[in-house]
Design an enzyme around this catalytic site. Structure first.
Site, short mmCIF file in Angstrom:
data_model
loop_
_atom_site.label_atom_id
_atom_site.label_comp_id
_atom_site.label_asym_id
_atom_site.label_seq_id
_atom_site.Cartn_x
_atom_site.Cartn_y
_atom_site.Cartn_z
N THR A 36 -56.39 54.39 11.97
CA THR A 36 -55.38 53.40 11.62
C THR A 36 -56.03 52.29 10.82
OG1 THR A 36 -53.87 51.70 12.46
CG2 THR A 36 -55.68 52.32 13.90
N ASP B 167 -54.92 49.45 10.91
CA ASP B 167 -54.68 48.25 11.71
C ASP B 167 -55.84 47.92 12.65
OD1 ASP B 167 -52.16 48.37 10.52
OD2 ASP B 167 -51.27 49.43 12.23
N ARG C 253 -53.01 51.25 2.15
CA ARG C 253 -53.16 52.61 2.68
C ARG C 253 -53.74 53.58 1.66
NH1 ARG C 253 -51.12 53.36 7.49
NH2 ARG C 253 -49.41 52.12 8.31
#
Length: 363
Positions: A139, A141, A289
């Site tokens: 991820t 994040d 991304r």
């Protein structure tokens, strides 16, 4: 003994996914002589036979620097909560038994699930139904517990920091307040680290509800010191004191995941009431991304792929590879997804930002 293993990439895409796929395929074939089946579009790939394919060494040749994933991905394919049309309406249905049955029919001896919090929770539930699974933490994040860092995060940071470098020149030229909204969902890692690295003046993260007046005072103070512009980095999950998160779409029965977005515009509107400076907003969005993975993410993804195959060989099902210091280790998936890894509002990184004169919106 020759084995057949599967690999899928679930959730949002991020740089380094192809490095993991390549690591799994090369480690499984070259060192062990195993077969590797690629599952397309996450867990959705188990619903149709034409969405799986054998992966050979030729299939992973040249993919190391490529962004995205050669297998495709999906962040909506939860077999325990799958959207099905019934009577003209979309209802959420548990089709996990069908997925488990198809995995067994494919003769898969072990499944590598590459994903974030959501995908690994699905993997955990499938494991409890008897599917031999290992996990790889993915991820941008960086909000997964039990690993120092997830692959994809470093590249996203580089993208955000590069954008901040470019914003500085235009903000200074026009004497503006520039607000850059970044991803991260409910964790402020991208905003905090890119903000420090990119010389931001204000950083807003979900872990510290912000006060607009505090932000205005910080910018006014910069003006008194002779600065004619300011840069604000706002995490998409940031929210004001006493208020709620700004969302593009709220969760409902047909889609249980809310879509964050719009905090940058919200802050710009609020600042207009207390500042005389021109304020502009930029949403960095999915640029974080995309693109070629950084050196760090290529190496980490490759090492994670090798580590996942080693876990399957040792039949350490239900575990996830992780980075501890400089070593690849493993931890139970259940432990990794028990809660999100968030920024400590009183931690050293936030303290360092404030020592550098960066406001974090505290009241």
């Amino acid at each position: 003994m020759k084995r057949r293993i599967g690999i899928l990439t679930g959730g949002g895409d991020c740089p380094g996914l192809n490095a993991v796929i390549r690591g799994v395929v090369k480690s499984a074939i070259i060192r062990r002589g195993w077969e590797v089946v690629g599952i397309e579009d996450g867990f959705d790939g188990f619903l149709r036979a034409d969405r799986t394919r054998l992966l050979g060494l030729g299939d992973v040749r040249g993919i190391l620097p490529r962004g995205g994933t050669i297998l495709g991905t999906s962040n909506r394919g939860n077999p325990f909560c799958y959207p099905v049309e019934e009577g003209g309406k979309t209802v959420l249905t548990d089709i996990s038994d069908q997925v488990v049955d198809n995995i067994r029919k494919m003769g898969i001896d072990g499944l590598v699930t590459v994903g974030g919090d959501g995908s690994l929770k699905i993997a955990l539930e499938l494991m409890r139904k008897g599917v031999p699974i290992v996990g790889v933490p993915k991820t941008i994040d960086n909000d997964l517990m039990e690993t120092d860092v997830t692959f994809g995060y470093n590249t996203a940071l580089e993208t955000a920091t590069d954008a901040l470098d470019k914003l500085h020149s235009t903000a200074e030229s026009h004497h503006r307040v520039m607000i850059m909204e970044v991803m991260g969902r409910y964790a402020g890692w991208i905003a905090l680290e890119s903000g420090i690295s990119g010389g931001a003046d204000v950083i807003l993260i979900p872990e510290i509800p912000f006060d607009i007046q505090s932000i205005c005072r910080a910018i006014d103070e910069r003006c008194r010191r002779g600065s004619t512009f300011s840069i604000i980095v706002a995490a998409e999950g940031a929210y004001p004191c006493g208020g709620g998160r700004v969302v593009r779409r709220r969760a409902d029965e047909s889609n249980p995941v809310e879509r964050l977005g719009g905090i940058g515009e919200y802050v710009a509107r609020e600042l207009s009431s207390c500042l005389k400076m021109d304020t502009r907003t930029m949403v960095l969005g999915h640029l974080q991304r995309g693109g070629s993975p950084s050196t760090f993410d290529r190496c980490l993804g490759s090492r994670f792929g090798v580590g996942a195959v080693e876990l399957l060989e040792r039949e350490r099902y239900g575990e996830m590879v992780c980075l501890r210091g400089r070593d690849i280790r493993s931890v139970s998936i259940e432990k990794a997804v028990r809660r999100l890894k968030l920024v400590d509002p009183k931690g050293q990184m936030v303290t360092a930002a404030e020592e550098l004169g960066i406001a974090v919106g505290r009241r």
